[in-house]
Motif scaffolding. Structure first.
Motif, PDB file in Angstrom:
ATOM      1  N   LEU A   9       0.828  -1.213   0.000  1.00 48.51           N
ATOM      2  CA  LEU A   9       0.000   0.000   0.000  1.00 48.51           C
ATOM      3  C   LEU A   9       0.860   1.259   0.000  1.00 48.51           C
ATOM      4  O   LEU A   9       0.542   2.241  -0.684  1.00 48.51           O
ATOM      5  CB  LEU A   9      -0.933  -0.009   1.213  1.00 48.51           C
ATOM      6  N   ARG A  32      -8.652   4.071   7.830  1.00 52.39           N
ATOM      7  CA  ARG A  32      -9.333   4.514   6.615  1.00 52.39           C
ATOM      8  C   ARG A  32      -9.706   3.367   5.683  1.00 52.39           C
ATOM      9  O   ARG A  32     -10.697   3.461   4.957  1.00 52.39           O
ATOM     10  CB  ARG A  32      -8.464   5.531   5.869  1.00 52.39           C
ATOM     11  N   LEU A  33      -8.916   2.309   5.687  1.00 51.57           N
ATOM     12  CA  LEU A  33      -9.161   1.242   4.714  1.00 51.57           C
ATOM     13  C   LEU A  33      -9.967   0.069   5.261  1.00 51.57           C
ATOM     14  O   LEU A  33     -10.571  -0.676   4.477  1.00 51.57           O
ATOM     15  CB  LEU A  33      -7.836   0.738   4.134  1.00 51.57           C
ATOM     16  N   ILE A  45      -7.994  -5.774   5.562  1.00 48.43           N
ATOM     17  CA  ILE A  45      -7.060  -5.133   4.640  1.00 48.43           C
ATOM     18  C   ILE A  45      -6.237  -6.164   3.862  1.00 48.43           C
ATOM     19  O   ILE A  45      -5.898  -5.946   2.698  1.00 48.43           O
ATOM     20  CB  ILE A  45      -6.140  -4.170   5.417  1.00 48.43           C
ATOM     21  N   VAL A  63      -9.260   3.107  -2.876  1.00 49.18           N
ATOM     22  CA  VAL A  63      -8.225   3.106  -1.841  1.00 49.18           C
ATOM     23  C   VAL A  63      -7.438   4.415  -1.868  1.00 49.18           C
ATOM     24  O   VAL A  63      -7.197   5.048  -0.825  1.00 49.18           O
ATOM     25  CB  VAL A  63      -7.281   1.903  -2.012  1.00 49.18           C
TER      26      VAL A  63
END
Length: 288
Positions: A9, A32-33, A45, A63
């Protein structure tokens, strides 16, 4: 989230958005993800990363947008808008008296509070700008936030953050539980999706560039590159406004700090920018 997931990421976000995630920001990725993964019907995730690796382009876009959507509010930090009213606009009114045309770029427009704050500043100038053409170009990486900005609809909480009550009454209309900025202010702002890591010469040359509270997420090399390209898009006597935690010092010689106004910068050259990069858009909204 495993270290390998985080590294995947981190590299993807650096490549796509310039966001420079350090190890201590892992909590931000998770906060956030994780909701995004659940929304996509994934367990977490790890599954999100695996699906992205299979070429799920739409999910990858989601994303990037989730990680680059940042806080904003009307007249944020106040000082840049004081500089706009008291220093920038008076100087440009004199310098542009012959052509009576101003172009302003808000390079991280987000959900619209900053470009609409700029538009209200121009409106509040009154007669001195009557008959002038003004363009405000608001760009952002995220199409989702640009759509919100185009709509100009804000919650009670959002309009209470930084917006003086007299401007709320003057420039907004209540729509149910929301507040919508008036059509004449919305018409002053043009919206375009843009990645600051990519070429933006097609936007043309501007008198003022607001590029606030976005470069803080970039590494030094990326910041320097953005400054070099921004310098090509601003008039020789134009202005660059940065966020309170941002500076050009030690990164570029393309701009120099304004001697009296913190956060305000001038191009460090004597020749005009190249017009080959693109002329001002013929579409403009009337100011004043």
């Amino acid at each position: 989230m495993t270290p390998l997931d985080f590294e995947y990421l981190r590299k993807l976000l650096k490549e796509r958005s310039g966001l420079d995630l350090t190890a201590e920001k892992q909590y931000l990725v998770e906060s956030r993800l994780t909701p995004l993964a659940r929304k996509a019907g994934l367990s977490g995730i790890g599954d999100l990363v695996q699906k992205m690796k299979t070429g799920a382009a739409a999910l990858t876009i989601d994303v990037v947008e989730a990680m680059t959507t940042n806080e904003t509010f009307f007249f944020r930090d106040k000082t840049p808008f004081e500089h706009l009213r008291e220093t920038v606009i008076p100087a440009l009114l004199q310098a542009r008296a012959a052509r009576r045309h101003l172009r302003i770029w808000c390079a991280a427009g987000s959900t619209g509070q900053e470009p609409y704050s700029i538009a209200m500043c121009l409106k509040e100038c009154g007669p001195p700008l009557t008959g002038w053409r003004t363009e405000i170009i608001a760009t952002d990486l995220s199409n989702e936030v640009l759509e919100k900005s185009r709509a100009g609809l804000y919650s009670q909480f959002e309009v209470q953050r930084g917006l003086p009550i007299q401007l709320l009454i003057k420039y907004f209309k209540q729509v149910g539980e929301l507040w919508q900025i008036n059509p004449d202010i919305r018409a002053m702002v043009q919206h375009r999706q843009l990645n600051l890591l990519q070429d933006f010469s097609h936007l043309g040359v501007f008198d003022v560039i607001f590029c606030r509270n976005v470069l803080i997420y970039f590494d030094q090399q990326t910041k320097a590159g953005v400054f070099t390209r921004l310098a090509r898009q601003v008039e020789v006597d134009g202005f660059l406004a940065l966020g309170a935690a941002e500076t050009v010092v030690g990164l570029t010689d393309a701009f120099k700090p304004h001697p009296d106004k913190r956060g305000l910068y001038r191009p460090n050259r004597v020749s005009p920018p190249s017009r080959a990069a693109g002329m001002p858009s013929p579409r403009a909204a009337a100011g004043g």
